[in-house]
Structures are given as structure tokens and as C-alpha cells.
Design a protein around this motif. Structure first.
Motif, PDB file in Angstrom:
ATOM      1  N   SER A 184       0.856  -1.196   0.000  1.00  0.00           N
ATOM      2  CA  SER A 184       0.000   0.000   0.000  1.00  0.00           C
ATOM      3  C   SER A 184       0.884   1.236   0.000  1.00  0.00           C
ATOM      4  O   SER A 184       2.119   1.148   0.076  1.00  0.00           O
ATOM      5  CB  SER A 184      -0.942   0.007   1.218  1.00  0.00           C
ATOM      6  N   GLY A 185       0.247   2.384  -0.077  1.00  0.00           N
ATOM      7  CA  GLY A 185       0.981   3.643  -0.061  1.00  0.00           C
ATOM      8  C   GLY A 185       1.648   3.919   1.274  1.00  0.00           C
ATOM      9  O   GLY A 185       2.548   4.773   1.348  1.00  0.00           O
ATOM     10  N   ASP A 186       1.245   3.212   2.324  1.00  0.00           N
ATOM     11  CA  ASP A 186       1.874   3.416   3.630  1.00  0.00           C
ATOM     12  C   ASP A 186       3.321   2.933   3.649  1.00  0.00           C
ATOM     13  O   ASP A 186       4.091   3.319   4.541  1.00  0.00           O
ATOM     14  CB  ASP A 186       1.074   2.682   4.714  1.00  0.00           C
ATOM     15  N   LEU A 187       3.695   2.091   2.687  1.00  0.00           N
ATOM     16  CA  LEU A 187       5.069   1.574   2.618  1.00  0.00           C
ATOM     17  C   LEU A 187       5.946   2.415   1.695  1.00  0.00           C
ATOM     18  O   LEU A 187       7.004   1.950   1.261  1.00  0.00           O
ATOM     19  CB  LEU A 187       5.049   0.123   2.117  1.00  0.00           C
ATOM     20  N   ASP A 188       5.537   3.630   1.407  1.00  0.00           N
ATOM     21  CA  ASP A 188       6.302   4.493   0.511  1.00  0.00           C
ATOM     22  C   ASP A 188       7.722   4.712   1.034  1.00  0.00           C
ATOM     23  O   ASP A 188       7.926   5.102   2.192  1.00  0.00           O
ATOM     24  CB  ASP A 188       5.588   5.841   0.363  1.00  0.00           C
ATOM     25  N   GLY A 189       8.715   4.418   0.179  1.00  0.00           N
ATOM     26  CA  GLY A 189      10.112   4.593   0.547  1.00  0.00           C
ATOM     27  C   GLY A 189      10.729   3.406   1.258  1.00  0.00           C
ATOM     28  O   GLY A 189      11.944   3.411   1.515  1.00  0.00           O
ATOM     29  N   LYS A 190       9.939   2.370   1.532  1.00  0.00           N
ATOM     30  CA  LYS A 190      10.463   1.197   2.232  1.00  0.00           C
ATOM     31  C   LYS A 190      10.804   0.095   1.238  1.00  0.00           C
ATOM     32  O   LYS A 190      10.201  -0.015   0.175  1.00  0.00           O
ATOM     33  CB  LYS A 190       9.450   0.684   3.257  1.00  0.00           C
ATOM     34  N   GLU A 191      11.772  -0.724   1.603  1.00  0.00           N
ATOM     35  CA  GLU A 191      12.205  -1.819   0.739  1.00  0.00           C
ATOM     36  C   GLU A 191      11.388  -3.074   1.031  1.00  0.00           C
ATOM     37  O   GLU A 191      11.124  -3.396   2.195  1.00  0.00           O
ATOM     38  CB  GLU A 191      13.694  -2.115   0.941  1.00  0.00           C
ATOM     39  N   VAL A 192      11.002  -3.763  -0.057  1.00  0.00           N
ATOM     40  CA  VAL A 192      10.191  -4.968   0.073  1.00  0.00           C
ATOM     41  C   VAL A 192      10.766  -6.045  -0.838  1.00  0.00           C
ATOM     42  O   VAL A 192      11.460  -5.766  -1.823  1.00  0.00           O
ATOM     43  CB  VAL A 192       8.712  -4.704  -0.285  1.00  0.00           C
ATOM     44  N   PHE A 247      -5.170 -12.571  -7.392  1.00  0.00           N
ATOM     45  CA  PHE A 247      -5.962 -11.432  -7.855  1.00  0.00           C
ATOM     46  C   PHE A 247      -5.154 -10.137  -7.933  1.00  0.00           C
ATOM     47  O   PHE A 247      -5.607  -9.166  -8.534  1.00  0.00           O
ATOM     48  CB  PHE A 247      -7.155 -11.204  -6.919  1.00  0.00           C
ATOM     49  N   CYS A 248      -4.002 -10.105  -7.316  1.00  0.00           N
ATOM     50  CA  CYS A 248      -3.257  -8.851  -7.182  1.00  0.00           C
ATOM     51  C   CYS A 248      -2.268  -8.671  -8.329  1.00  0.00           C
ATOM     52  O   CYS A 248      -1.591  -9.616  -8.733  1.00  0.00           O
ATOM     53  CB  CYS A 248      -2.524  -8.824  -5.843  1.00  0.00           C
ATOM     54  N   LYS A 249      -2.174  -7.429  -8.808  1.00  0.00           N
ATOM     55  CA  LYS A 249      -1.201  -7.052  -9.829  1.00  0.00           C
ATOM     56  C   LYS A 249      -0.588  -5.713  -9.440  1.00  0.00           C
ATOM     57  O   LYS A 249      -1.312  -4.772  -9.087  1.00  0.00           O
ATOM     58  CB  LYS A 249      -1.855  -6.920 -11.209  1.00  0.00           C
ATOM     59  N   VAL A 250       0.746  -5.638  -9.497  1.00  0.00           N
ATOM     60  CA  VAL A 250       1.439  -4.403  -9.177  1.00  0.00           C
ATOM     61  C   VAL A 250       2.556  -4.198 -10.200  1.00  0.00           C
ATOM     62  O   VAL A 250       3.127  -5.163 -10.707  1.00  0.00           O
ATOM     63  CB  VAL A 250       2.002  -4.429  -7.737  1.00  0.00           C
ATOM     64  N   ILE A 265      -2.156   3.579 -12.101  1.00  0.00           N
ATOM     65  CA  ILE A 265      -1.727   2.542 -13.032  1.00  0.00           C
ATOM     66  C   ILE A 265      -2.930   1.647 -13.297  1.00  0.00           C
ATOM     67  O   ILE A 265      -3.335   0.859 -12.439  1.00  0.00           O
ATOM     68  CB  ILE A 265      -0.544   1.731 -12.463  1.00  0.00           C
ATOM     69  N   GLN A 266      -3.524   1.768 -14.477  1.00  0.00           N
ATOM     70  CA  GLN A 266      -4.792   1.114 -14.761  1.00  0.00           C
ATOM     71  C   GLN A 266      -4.675  -0.405 -14.797  1.00  0.00           C
ATOM     72  O   GLN A 266      -5.645  -1.113 -14.526  1.00  0.00           O
ATOM     73  CB  GLN A 266      -5.342   1.622 -16.094  1.00  0.00           C
ATOM     74  N   ALA A 304      -7.573  -1.591  -6.345  1.00  0.00           N
ATOM     75  CA  ALA A 304      -7.422  -0.141  -6.500  1.00  0.00           C
ATOM     76  C   ALA A 304      -6.237   0.412  -5.714  1.00  0.00           C
ATOM     77  O   ALA A 304      -5.557   1.340  -6.176  1.00  0.00           O
ATOM     78  CB  ALA A 304      -8.712   0.562  -6.075  1.00  0.00           C
ATOM     79  N   LYS A 305      -5.942  -0.141  -4.555  1.00  0.00           N
ATOM     80  CA  LYS A 305      -4.858   0.415  -3.742  1.00  0.00           C
ATOM     81  C   LYS A 305      -3.481   0.191  -4.385  1.00  0.00           C
ATOM     82  O   LYS A 305      -2.548   0.950  -4.132  1.00  0.00           O
ATOM     83  CB  LYS A 305      -4.887  -0.168  -2.332  1.00  0.00           C
TER      84      LYS A 305
END
Length: 386
Positions: A133-141, A165-168, A208-209, A214-215
Motif C-alpha cells: 500500500s501507499g503506507d510503505l512508501d520509501g520502504k524496501e520490500v 488477484f493482485c497485480k502491481v 496505473i490502470q 485499486a490500492k
């Protein structure tokens, strides 16, 4: 006359080269044999006088011959046709340079990662795509997913990572942290390959469509490391996941418009490659609905004091009579596939289990001419005393 006298004194044959000068009618004789060894003074004056001119003329005569040889083109040598094994070995050798094989993730920032077969612990911390999610902005995963699509735009490579179901979206770009070789490695990844991506989560300015849900449309992963865990060896898949995921209504509309015609994936090719067809979101949804219904059925009856049983499916006689039963040979005897667990549920009640239920397969030999038939289905059965 001096030359004639010298030749008479020589007891072995002498090779003489003659050349016609351009400005004189007399002949010029050039000997390749050192005659001064026999008569030191007989030919010394003549040889000294004409040696320089003879060398010039002989070199001038050799130039056209060398030039003619250069002009003659050598016939092209036919390339040896390589066998299938040699082509595979050559391709593997070329790929090894751009796609290194790694025994451990710490051996490099990119490459084909060999399965460790539980030989060591990596102690790596994984993040599921659904938890991004956007809460992990700047963090490494560190994520593991399939490469849904791979496309290169300019100097960047965009990877659409898919897990259920997830796509990023993930982006590989050459910079101070990411090398050009890593970007080239990402570019050569084939769709449907299973890859590990280590990078930094970044919030995007635009949605990003292609990402879901949505998140995940508001973030992307900046790739720092990439490893191929299970690559696709085939150059081309039997069909694309996007084509198999397209609704039938969109295909019917495309038939009217010739400029916008979609690829149709038939039932035969779907069943021949069922393991690929089941990767579509629609099929995932069907299995999740089935799982959810079975789970709620079990959970509710369990709270009401029911006991789940598992009855046999190979029986010695038809459980409900009639002709709609599958008959087969079982170690030299006739056997039948169970049409219903009814008999065994009643036996459970008579055994003082009082309340029983079962979730299991049911077989009915009904010759249905529809795409929805009752030959085999999963039944939800329950029985209780009163």
C-alpha cells in the motif's frame, strides 16, 4: 661478351630473368645466381650498375599480379549447419553471459536462481502483494510473483507482477543503484516466469490502470534486485492469459468491428493446457467461491453440533438403484461409483452420531446434452435425528 664468357665458366645451369626496357632496344639480363663466387671481377661492374633498376622493374611487375589476386574474391565458405544439440548448447552459452546462474541470492543482484532444495535458510522476509500500500512508501520490500507482462519503453523496463488477484507494477531503470545489466536481464524475462523482486515502494502521481486492486494502482516498485526462480523455456505460450481472461461479450462485440478483433481461446485449447487456463481471474474466482461455500457450510453445521464424515465412493452395489450409475471393474469384481452418501449418513445416525454432514463428490451417469450436467459434482449433505 663479359656475360657470355662468365656463362661458359659455370658448370651448372644458371637461371636468367629477362626484361625489355622501355627506353632501350638492348636487353637487360638479371641473374639470380651470384656469379662473383666463380669469377669475382667478371660481372661485378655490370651487376652493380643494373641491380637497382632490375629490382624496381621486378617489383613493378609483381604489383599488377598481387593486385589481380586481391581482386579475385574468395568463394564464400558455407556455414556448417548445427545440430539441435549444438544449437541448444550455443544458445545456453550466449544466455549465460547475460543471464548468470546463482546458487545463492547473495551471489549477485540478478540472474537465474537455482532452487536450494532446503539446503540452507535465506532468512529473507517476504511481503505479499495484497499487503502492499501507499503506507510503505520509501520502504524496501521483497516479493515473489509471476511476470504478467514485460515491456521496454526507452531505457526502462516495466514488469507487471501478478499473484492471484493482485497485480502491481515494477520498474527497472539504469541508475547509480541499478546496473544496465540488470535492466537487460529484466527485459529478457518471459511472461509467466516466477521471479523474485527486491526494491523500493514508490507512490505514483497517476493511477496505473493495469494494476489491481485499486490500492495497488497508486504505487510501484523500483527494482534493485531481480531473480528468476522458474523461467519459461517455451518461446511462446499456447495462448495469452489476457486473451483467456477476456469476457465473451467483448469478443462478440469485436466480431462486428474488423479493426478491433480479439483472439478467441477455444475450449479445446483451454482443456489441453488447463494449468494455464486456471491462472485467469475468473477461474480463481470460481474456486474461491466454492471454497467459501464449503467453509461456511462446515462452520455453521459445526456450531450446531454436527460431525463431518467421509463415506466411501467405490461401492459394491448401486446406492440408489436405477441405470444412472457408473460401473467399473475392481480387482476382478464389479464396482460402482457412489451416487449419494445417503446410506452412510443413515448408518451414522444409527451409530448414535446423531448429527452428521459431508462435503464430497457425487457421481451420476446421466447423459446430459448441456454444458452444465450432473455426471460429477460436489455435494453438501447433512443428516440428523428427530
Amino acid at each position: 661478351l663479359k656475360l657470355r664468357n662468365c656463362l661458359r665458366l659455370v658448370s651448372r645451369p644458371v637461371r636468367v630473368n629477362t626484361a625489355l626496357p622501355t627506353s632501350s632496344s638492348s636487353f637487360t639480363f638479371v641473374s639470380y645466381l651470384n656469379l662473383t663466387e666463380t669469377i669475382p671481377t667478371a660481372f661485378e661492374h655490370y651487376h652493380r650498375q643494373h641491380s637497382d633498376s632490375s629490382l624496381v622493374m621486378s617489383s613493378a611487375a609483381e604489383k599488377p599480379q598481387a593486385k589481380a589476386q586481391q581482386q579475385q574474391k574468395k568463394p564464400k565458405e558455407k556455414k556448417k549447419k548445427l545440430s539441435k544439440e549444438e544449437r541448444i548448447a550455443l544458445r545456453a552459452q550466449q544466455q549465460s553471459k547475460s543471464q548468470p546462474t546463482l546458487q545463492h541470492p547473495d551471489d549477485g543482484d540478478f540472474g537465474d536462481l537455482v532452487c536450494n532444495q532446503s539446503q540452507y535458510k535465506t532468512n529473507r522476509v517476504w511481503t505479499e502483494l495484497r499487503d502492499l500500500s501507499g503506507d510503505l512508501d520509501g520502504k524496501e520490500v521483497l516479493v515473489r510473483a509471476r511476470a504478467d507482462t514485460v515491456r521496454k519503453v526507452g531505457g526502462r523496463v516495466f514488469l507487471l507482477l501478478r499473484r492471484s488477484f493482485c497485480k502491481v507494477q515494477a520498474v527497472a531503470e539504469s541508475n547509480a543503484v541499478t546496473s544496465k545489466d540488470l535492466v537487460k536481464f529484466c527485459e529478457k524475462l518471459k511472461p509467466e516466469s516466477i521471479i523474485d523482486v527486491f526494491g523500493t515502494v514508490k507512490v505514483t502521481a497517476e493511477k496505473i490502470q493495469t494494476a489491481t486492486p485499486a490500492k495497488l494502482q497508486l504505487i510501484e516498485i523500483v527494482v534493485k534486485k531481480a531473480y528468476c526462480v522458474a523461467g519459461v523455456e517455451a518461446n511462446r505460450l499456447p495462448f495469452e492469459i489476457n486473451d483467456a481472461s477476456r469476457p465473451e461479450a467483448d469478443e462478440k462485440e469485436s466480431e462486428k468491428d474488423k479493426d478491433k478483433k480479439f483472439v478467441h481461446v477455444g475450449q479445446k485449447i483451454r482443456l489441453d493446457h488447463r494449468y494455464i487456463d486456471l491462472r485467469t481471474i475468473a477461474n480463481h474466482a470460481i474456486f474461491r467461491v466454492q471454497s467459501g461455500v464449503s467453509r461456511f457450510f462446515r462452520d455453521f453445521l459445526s456450531t450446531q453440533g454436527f460431525i463431518e464424515i467421509h463415506s466411501p465412493k467405490l461401492i459394491s452395489a448401486a446406492s440408489e438403484g436405477g441405470a444412472n450409475v457408473f460401473k467399473l471393474r475392481y480387482f476382478g469384481r464389479d464396482a460402482f461409483l457412489a451416487q449419494s452418501p445417503q446410506l452412510y449418513k443413515q448408518m451414522g445416525i444409527c451409530s448414535d452420531l446423531f448429527r452428521v454432514f459431508e462435503v464430497g463428490p457425487v457421481f451420476r451417469a446421466e447423459d446430459s446434452n448441456t454444458h452444465r450436467h450432473l455426471c460429477e459434482f460436489t455435494g453438501l449433505d447433512m443428516e440428523m435425528e428427530f
